[in-house]
Write an enzyme that holds these catalytic residues in place. Structure first.
Site, PDB file in Angstrom:
ATOM      1  N   ASP A  78     -20.483  90.703  57.885  1.00  0.00           N
ATOM      2  CA  ASP A  78     -19.169  91.340  57.947  1.00  0.00           C
ATOM      3  C   ASP A  78     -18.264  90.630  56.941  1.00  0.00           C
ATOM      4  O   ASP A  78     -18.518  89.473  56.578  1.00  0.00           O
ATOM      5  CB  ASP A  78     -18.585  91.225  59.359  1.00  0.00           C
ATOM      6  CG  ASP A  78     -17.425  92.181  59.613  1.00  0.00           C
ATOM      7  OD1 ASP A  78     -17.612  93.164  60.350  1.00  0.00           O
ATOM      8  OD2 ASP A  78     -16.337  91.942  59.065  1.00  0.00           O
ATOM      9  N   ARG A 114     -11.959 105.370  64.923  1.00  0.00           N
ATOM     10  CA  ARG A 114     -11.185 106.594  65.140  1.00  0.00           C
ATOM     11  C   ARG A 114      -9.897 106.283  65.889  1.00  0.00           C
ATOM     12  O   ARG A 114      -9.900 105.527  66.858  1.00  0.00           O
ATOM     13  CB  ARG A 114     -12.048 107.593  65.935  1.00  0.00           C
ATOM     14  CG  ARG A 114     -11.426 108.967  66.102  1.00  0.00           C
ATOM     15  CD  ARG A 114     -12.471 110.022  66.388  1.00  0.00           C
ATOM     16  NE  ARG A 114     -13.202 109.792  67.613  1.00  0.00           N
ATOM     17  CZ  ARG A 114     -13.102 110.529  68.713  1.00  0.00           C
ATOM     18  NH1 ARG A 114     -12.282 111.558  68.722  1.00  0.00           N
ATOM     19  NH2 ARG A 114     -13.830 110.265  69.765  1.00  0.00           N
ATOM     20  N   ARG A 162     -13.759 112.753  64.522  1.00  0.00           N
ATOM     21  CA  ARG A 162     -14.724 111.925  63.795  1.00  0.00           C
ATOM     22  C   ARG A 162     -14.848 112.383  62.347  1.00  0.00           C
ATOM     23  O   ARG A 162     -15.063 111.583  61.439  1.00  0.00           O
ATOM     24  CB  ARG A 162     -16.069 111.969  64.501  1.00  0.00           C
ATOM     25  CG  ARG A 162     -16.052 111.354  65.898  1.00  0.00           C
ATOM     26  CD  ARG A 162     -17.392 111.527  66.615  1.00  0.00           C
ATOM     27  NE  ARG A 162     -17.349 110.972  67.964  1.00  0.00           N
ATOM     28  CZ  ARG A 162     -17.002 111.658  69.036  1.00  0.00           C
ATOM     29  NH1 ARG A 162     -16.630 112.925  68.903  1.00  0.00           N
ATOM     30  NH2 ARG A 162     -17.009 111.111  70.225  1.00  0.00           N
ATOM     31  N   ALA A 165     -24.453 104.103  62.991  1.00  0.00           N
ATOM     32  CA  ALA A 165     -23.580 104.464  64.112  1.00  0.00           C
ATOM     33  C   ALA A 165     -22.144 104.715  63.686  1.00  0.00           C
ATOM     34  O   ALA A 165     -21.346 105.198  64.476  1.00  0.00           O
ATOM     35  CB  ALA A 165     -23.607 103.375  65.181  1.00  0.00           C
ATOM     36  N   PRO A 221     -17.994 109.673  60.684  1.00  0.00           N
ATOM     37  CA  PRO A 221     -18.744 110.692  61.445  1.00  0.00           C
ATOM     38  C   PRO A 221     -20.246 110.478  61.251  1.00  0.00           C
ATOM     39  O   PRO A 221     -20.765 110.594  60.138  1.00  0.00           O
ATOM     40  CB  PRO A 221     -18.281 112.011  60.846  1.00  0.00           C
ATOM     41  CG  PRO A 221     -17.867 111.655  59.462  1.00  0.00           C
ATOM     42  CD  PRO A 221     -17.323 110.260  59.505  1.00  0.00           C
ATOM     43  N   HIS A 240     -22.305 115.031  66.651  1.00  0.00           N
ATOM     44  CA  HIS A 240     -21.641 114.078  67.543  1.00  0.00           C
ATOM     45  C   HIS A 240     -20.144 114.271  67.346  1.00  0.00           C
ATOM     46  O   HIS A 240     -19.512 113.609  66.528  1.00  0.00           O
ATOM     47  CB  HIS A 240     -22.056 112.644  67.186  1.00  0.00           C
ATOM     48  CG  HIS A 240     -21.295 111.588  67.933  1.00  0.00           C
ATOM     49  ND1 HIS A 240     -21.201 111.567  69.306  1.00  0.00           N
ATOM     50  CD2 HIS A 240     -20.576 110.519  67.491  1.00  0.00           C
ATOM     51  CE1 HIS A 240     -20.471 110.528  69.680  1.00  0.00           C
ATOM     52  NE2 HIS A 240     -20.071 109.879  68.598  1.00  0.00           N
TER      53      HIS A 240
END
EC number: 1.1.1.27
Length: 315
Positions: A39, A86, A92, A122, A125, A179
């Site tokens: 990260d 979000r 998304r 993951a 969107p 999703h």
């Protein structure tokens, strides 16, 4: 240590709420041997790794440490959770331009490291970013997996189990499609304790309108959670852990994912939510759930919405 037989190494890119929850979920079970956290927030990942390693005596050994994209060179899995979360009221699909730029900055150094494993995506969107990951990486489509409707399916199963006072383990029902806003429940193929869902509902005096209300509540549950606590992360993190275990342990298990369809539902060259057989090769087989004519129309509509966003994003 990294050269031992069957040494399973995972690189997690993105240590926000979802990423850190995934890391914690991985610490609960002996899924992998090494977990590397990457990260831009260097102090945070150093601290997270130190915090997580204290879990080992109470669960299972897992070498967890901070690292860089170079660590992907010999990784089996790279988990992508990095991205802008979000916001309340935001779909998304609204996130695509923001997160596609972040994705591009990740895929290149990962692939430059010599990575030859499997991506699990993951970031939202998710269906669009999964397709973009495959195109940017050049990996075979079966080696790029999206979390897809795994979380939505869990939410739907929870709702059904509550409504019909059923054991969750007996609920076999899927949410398909994007999703997001165009996802839908596959009623025709759903069962509870081996009995068709629509039969169970009829016997319980539950109308189709009530089922539709439950489906809508499932569809917007993520947004509801975001309004209450700012983010959702436990469910998707656990879904990612379950997917990781299926790949690393070569389980040959059927799971709902963002899958690379190639003719299923009449769709081609895209990722969309449907069950698939998962093993060490990634997506071993994409499964097609039997749909009613109305459900098939919903799948096509969902695919069209995703394809339009993907085309705009990549162009």
């Amino acid at each position: 240590m990294t050269n031992q037989v069957n040494h399973h190494k995972v690189v997690l890119v993105g240590d926000g709420s979802v990423g850190s929850s995934y890391a914690f979920a991985m610490m609960q079970q002996q899924v992998a041997d090494e977990l590397v956290i990457v990260d831009i927030a260097q102090d945070h990942i150093q601290g997270d790794a130190l915090d997580l390693e204290d879990v080992q005596p109470l669960t299972a050994p897992l070498d967890v440490h901070a690292g860089t994209y170079a660590d992907a060179s010999d990784a089996d899995l790279v988990i992508l959770t990095a991205g802008v979360p979000r916001k309340p009221g935001e779909s998304r699909l609204d996130l695509v331009n923001k997160n596609l730029k972040i994705l591009q900055s990740i895929i290149k150094p990962v692939m430059d490291s010599g990575f030859d494993g499997i991506f699990i995506v993951a970031a939202n969107p998710v269906d669009v970013l999964t397709a973009a990951t495959q195109k940017l990486s050049g990996l075979p489509r079966n080696r790029v997996i999206g979390s897809g409707t795994s979380l939505d399916t869990s939410r739907w199963q929870v709702a059904l189990a509550k409504k019909f006072n059923a054991d969750l383990r007996t609920v076999n029902a899927f949410i398909l499609g994007e999703h997001g806003d165009s996802e839908f429940a596959a009623y025709e193929a759903a069962t509870i304790a081996g009995k068709p869902l629509l039969t169970v509902a009829k016997e319980a005096g539950v109308t189709q309108a009530e089922l539709d209300d439950m489906e809508q509540a499932t569809r917007v549950k993520g947004g509801s959670i975001i309004k209450l606590k700012g983010a959702t992360f436990y469910g998707v993190a656990t879904s990612l852990m379950r997917l990781s275990r299926a790949v690393l342990h070569n389980e040959n298990v059927v799971l709902p994912i963002g899958a690379p369809v190639d003719g299923q539902y009449g769709l081609h060259d895209m990722y969309i939510g449907t069950p698939a057989l998962i093993n060490a090769t990634g997506v071993a087989e994409v499964l097609e759930v039997p749909l009613s004519a109305a459900e098939q129309a919903k799948m096509v509509k969902s695919a069209d919405a995703l394809q339009a966003v993907l085309n705009d994003a990549l162009n």
